[in-house]
Design an enzyme around this catalytic site. Structure first.
Site, PDB file in Angstrom:
ATOM      1  N   ASP A 110      84.953 -18.592 -51.336  1.00  0.00           N
ATOM      2  CA  ASP A 110      84.916 -17.145 -51.471  1.00  0.00           C
ATOM      3  C   ASP A 110      83.760 -16.756 -52.399  1.00  0.00           C
ATOM      4  O   ASP A 110      83.058 -17.621 -52.930  1.00  0.00           O
ATOM      5  CB  ASP A 110      86.263 -16.613 -51.968  1.00  0.00           C
ATOM      6  CG  ASP A 110      86.706 -17.206 -53.305  1.00  0.00           C
ATOM      7  OD1 ASP A 110      85.859 -17.495 -54.166  1.00  0.00           O
ATOM      8  OD2 ASP A 110      87.927 -17.373 -53.475  1.00  0.00           O
ATOM      9  N   TYR A 123      91.425 -17.679 -53.862  1.00  0.00           N
ATOM     10  CA  TYR A 123      91.676 -19.019 -53.335  1.00  0.00           C
ATOM     11  C   TYR A 123      91.286 -19.195 -51.872  1.00  0.00           C
ATOM     12  O   TYR A 123      91.841 -20.046 -51.176  1.00  0.00           O
ATOM     13  CB  TYR A 123      93.135 -19.433 -53.557  1.00  0.00           C
ATOM     14  CG  TYR A 123      93.562 -19.334 -54.997  1.00  0.00           C
ATOM     15  CD1 TYR A 123      93.099 -20.241 -55.933  1.00  0.00           C
ATOM     16  CD2 TYR A 123      94.406 -18.308 -55.419  1.00  0.00           C
ATOM     17  CE1 TYR A 123      93.467 -20.145 -57.269  1.00  0.00           C
ATOM     18  CE2 TYR A 123      94.775 -18.206 -56.753  1.00  0.00           C
ATOM     19  CZ  TYR A 123      94.305 -19.119 -57.675  1.00  0.00           C
ATOM     20  OH  TYR A 123      94.667 -19.035 -58.990  1.00  0.00           O
ATOM     21  N   ALA A 124      90.324 -18.419 -51.396  1.00  0.00           N
ATOM     22  CA  ALA A 124      89.820 -18.586 -50.029  1.00  0.00           C
ATOM     23  C   ALA A 124      88.706 -19.626 -50.063  1.00  0.00           C
ATOM     24  O   ALA A 124      87.521 -19.322 -49.929  1.00  0.00           O
ATOM     25  CB  ALA A 124      89.323 -17.257 -49.467  1.00  0.00           C
ATOM     26  N   ASN A 125      89.114 -20.873 -50.282  1.00  0.00           N
ATOM     27  CA  ASN A 125      88.187 -21.982 -50.451  1.00  0.00           C
ATOM     28  C   ASN A 125      88.736 -23.203 -49.712  1.00  0.00           C
ATOM     29  O   ASN A 125      89.938 -23.398 -49.651  1.00  0.00           O
ATOM     30  CB  ASN A 125      88.021 -22.347 -51.921  1.00  0.00           C
ATOM     31  CG  ASN A 125      87.678 -21.143 -52.786  1.00  0.00           C
ATOM     32  OD1 ASN A 125      86.651 -20.524 -52.602  1.00  0.00           O
ATOM     33  ND2 ASN A 125      88.565 -20.807 -53.708  1.00  0.00           N
ATOM     34  N   HIS A 146      79.768 -39.754 -42.448  1.00  0.00           N
ATOM     35  CA  HIS A 146      81.213 -39.922 -42.574  1.00  0.00           C
ATOM     36  C   HIS A 146      81.634 -39.860 -44.036  1.00  0.00           C
ATOM     37  O   HIS A 146      81.109 -40.587 -44.877  1.00  0.00           O
ATOM     38  CB  HIS A 146      81.620 -41.251 -41.947  1.00  0.00           C
ATOM     39  CG  HIS A 146      83.083 -41.448 -41.890  1.00  0.00           C
ATOM     40  ND1 HIS A 146      83.656 -42.668 -42.097  1.00  0.00           N
ATOM     41  CD2 HIS A 146      84.103 -40.588 -41.645  1.00  0.00           C
ATOM     42  CE1 HIS A 146      84.975 -42.558 -41.981  1.00  0.00           C
ATOM     43  NE2 HIS A 146      85.264 -41.302 -41.707  1.00  0.00           N
ATOM     44  N   HIS A 158      93.927 -25.930 -57.786  1.00  0.00           N
ATOM     45  CA  HIS A 158      92.628 -25.261 -57.655  1.00  0.00           C
ATOM     46  C   HIS A 158      91.570 -25.905 -58.559  1.00  0.00           C
ATOM     47  O   HIS A 158      90.413 -26.056 -58.155  1.00  0.00           O
ATOM     48  CB  HIS A 158      92.773 -23.772 -57.974  1.00  0.00           C
ATOM     49  CG  HIS A 158      91.524 -22.977 -57.777  1.00  0.00           C
ATOM     50  ND1 HIS A 158      90.883 -22.864 -56.554  1.00  0.00           N
ATOM     51  CD2 HIS A 158      90.776 -22.257 -58.650  1.00  0.00           C
ATOM     52  CE1 HIS A 158      89.815 -22.110 -56.681  1.00  0.00           C
ATOM     53  NE2 HIS A 158      89.724 -21.724 -57.943  1.00  0.00           N
TER      54      HIS A 158
END
Length: 131
Positions: free
Chosen positions: A28, A120-122, A20, A98
């Protein structure tokens, strides 16, 4: 052989060991991996595997309590942002700068590197509990 969706043994092992509040980053191809954080490199070539496909498979295997996404994603990569919203419709998503997302990555159990060539594909997935 496993019957569930996720076949990558390293990624499956990391998810199985998470508790947890532990964090898993899916990034990316350009996201830096902080020193000392395990990198599970899935990237084969440009956009393979893609970020969204990777996120979809991980979500089938991992209990996610909340997610963290860069504020810049919505403007720079609206299709990625929309896919995140659709896949995590019932999950709280926190938006941060970011640079803050990259800093938080240093506390992750692992960073999963995809072949995605989209800015920014994170995302950071924070583990929940299944009970």
């Amino acid at each position: 052989m496993k019957k569930t969706t996720l076949l990558n043994s390293a990624l499956s092992q990391v998810i199985a060991a998470m508790g947890h509040g532990d964090m898993l980053v899916i990034g990316d191809a350009g996201l830096p991996v902080p020193a000392g954080v395990q990198c599970i490199d899935l990237a084969l070539t440009r956009d393979i595997p893609g970020f969204v496909d990777t996120l979809r498979v991980v979500l089938a295997e991992m209990q996610v309590e909340r997610a963290i996404v860069a504020q810049e994603t919505a403007l720079a990569s609206p299709a990625i942002d929309a896919a995140i919203g659709a896949l995590l419709a019932a999950t709280p998503v926190e938006r941060v700068a970011h640079e803050a997302l990259k800093a938080a990555s240093a506390r992750a159990r692992a960073v999963v590197r995809t072949g995605q060539f989209t800015p920014y594909a994170n995302i950071i997935l924070v583990a929940g509990v299944a009970f």
